[in-house]
Design an enzyme around this catalytic site. Structure first.
Site, short mmCIF file in Angstrom:
data_model
loop_
_atom_site.label_atom_id
_atom_site.label_comp_id
_atom_site.label_asym_id
_atom_site.label_seq_id
_atom_site.Cartn_x
_atom_site.Cartn_y
_atom_site.Cartn_z
N SER A 269 55.98 90.34 31.74
CA SER A 269 54.57 90.64 31.98
C SER A 269 54.01 89.68 33.05
CB SER A 269 53.80 90.54 30.66
OG SER A 269 52.52 91.09 30.77
N ASP A 326 55.61 102.17 29.90
CA ASP A 326 54.82 100.93 29.94
C ASP A 326 53.81 101.00 31.09
OD1 ASP A 326 53.78 98.41 29.87
OD2 ASP A 326 55.67 97.37 30.29
N HIS A 399 55.19 97.76 25.85
CA HIS A 399 55.22 96.60 26.74
C HIS A 399 55.89 95.39 26.09
CE1 HIS A 399 54.04 94.11 30.07
NE2 HIS A 399 53.31 93.31 29.31
#
Length: 428
Positions: A269, A326, A399
């Site tokens: 991320s 995602d 995610h």
């Protein structure tokens, strides 16, 4: 000499589909909180990695290794993914704790206390990232965790075990970054406009003034660059993440001068974005840097086309692991690579009209270049829907890093997307 643990060998992959009868996972939280199993390495793979380590680090852009996914590369991706998991596990999440947003474990036992035993690596430096956002005065009345400006973001670790160095074919240095956790990090993520980056062989990268946008210059997301380069204004002893990384890498390069080295930067991320910036910066900051590879999990877009080109020119290798479900990998900004096509590429009926439209579109895109991003590096595309073990998936779970590692473990190829033997990270 400590002997490295080797788990059972790989089982020959068997293709599966969502139509097979499997026990669905009822609560996704169970996946997220499971303990990390040992890496599924194998003595049969030991020599292969050492002989071809540069290929697995992307020297040939992973040509022929991604589809179908090479078993050695799969094991390496999972191994680096667990280093990222250790960055999460060592973070103090409790906002009521006086140690909120710091690292819970000392460097000497960091990996072991995160469940990573016998990796052959030792942590040499804990890293902090600082937000450059100027807070309003009313924040003083809010809980202290709301205004946490600088927080533990990851660590540097070095392979120090001779057996593992032999297996890898070199001494590997790892930088692992976690994803977004603090309030100010979330706010930085929302600063989606592109900001110019000025490269320099002596000073790395720095943020240009917002008004000084050079034509065709390398630009990156403002918030990511802020977290990488900002310092705590009222505490000079707190270095920026950039300065901490460069200082530690300089020390390690001097310590292991003359050895065969690699630098692998990995993150999830926000950490994936910081890994890309770090790879770019290190290549610009050192006259003779080692082979630099970034392995990103679920990373957002980072920079524009010029930034991507400069990464390619300097030789940094980036492998993006992407889950099609995602949404984070589809933001910020937008991608419009068709603007690179020349008018001469248009043919057939209506070619002149199409060419005119392309000219018009290019002009419109140039007007919003501060939101025009480019996909960077090579891509390993996965999909949550290909796993027969995932049910009721949503934005958050798509995610999650554990889901990414599960998908990497199961992926075979684009024609056989998942093997029936893969249940990684879905056990209690």
């Amino acid at each position: 000499m400590r002997t490295l643990h080797h788990a059972p060998t790989f089982i020959r992959p068997r293709c599966t589909t969502l139509l097979q009868s499997t026990k669905p996972v009822q609560k996704m939280e169970k996946m997220i909180n499971t303990n990390m199993p040992q890496l599924r390495s194998s003595s049969s793979l030991t020599n292969k990695v050492g002989k071809k380590w540069k290929e697995y680090q992307g020297v040939n852009n992973w040509n022929g290794l991604l589809d179908p996914l090479d078993e050695n590369l799969r094991a390496e991706i999972l191994r680096y993914g667990q280093f990222v998991e250790a960055a999460y596990k060592s973070f103090e999440f409790d906002p009521s704790s006086p140690n909120y947003a710091t690292c819970k474990f000392p460097k000497s036992t960091h990996l072991e206390r995160c469940g990573l035993h016998n990796t052959g690596y030792k942590v040499t430096k804990h890293l902090r990232a600082t937000s450059g956002i100027k807070l309003p005065s009313w924040v003083d009345k809010a809980p202290s965790w709301v205004a946490t400006q600088s927080s533990y973001i990851g660590y540097v670790a070095v392979c120090q075990n001779k057996e593992e160095i032999k297996r890898l074919g070199r001494r590997d240095i790892v930088i692992a970054f976690r994803g977004t956790t603090t309030c100010l990090e979330w706010l930085e993520n929302l600063r989606a406009t592109l900001t110019n980056v000025i490269p320099s062989n002596s000073t790395g990268i720095r943020e240009a003034e917002p008004c000084s946008i050079e034509e065709n210059g390398a630009m990156v997301e403002s918030g990511f660059l802020s977290l990488y380069t900002s310092k705590v204004s009222n505490n000079p002893s707190f270095m920026s993440l950039q300065d901490m990384v460069r200082t530690e890498i300089a020390r390690l390069l001097k310590t292991y001068e003359g050895e065969n080295l690699s630098l692998t930067i990995t993150g999830h991320s926000l950490g994936a974005a910081l890994a890309t910036l770090t790879a770019y910066d290190i290549k610009n900051s050192f006259p003779r840097p080692p082979h630099v590879t970034a392995i990103s999990f679920g990373g957002p877009r980072v920079g524009n086309r010029s930034f991507r080109r400069r990464l390619e020119e300097q030789g940094s290798k980036v492998l993006r692991i992407v889950n099609s479900d995602d949404v984070i990998t589809k933001i910020p900004g937008f991608v419009f690579d068709d603007v690179e096509k020349k008018d001469g590429d248009v043919g057939g009926m209506g070619g002149a009209h199409v060419a005119s439209f392309q000219k018009w579109m290019r002009k419109r895109v140039e007007e919003v270049q501060w939101l025009l991003y480019s996909e960077i590096g090579e891509e390993l595309r996965l999909c949550s829907r290909d796993s027969p073990y995932l049910r009721g998936i949503n934005i958050a779970t798509c995610h999650d890093l554990n889901i990414y590692l599960h998908l990497v473990d199961g992926f075979v190829s684009s024609t056989c997307p998942f093997r029936a033997t893969a249940k990684r990270f879905l056990h209690h």
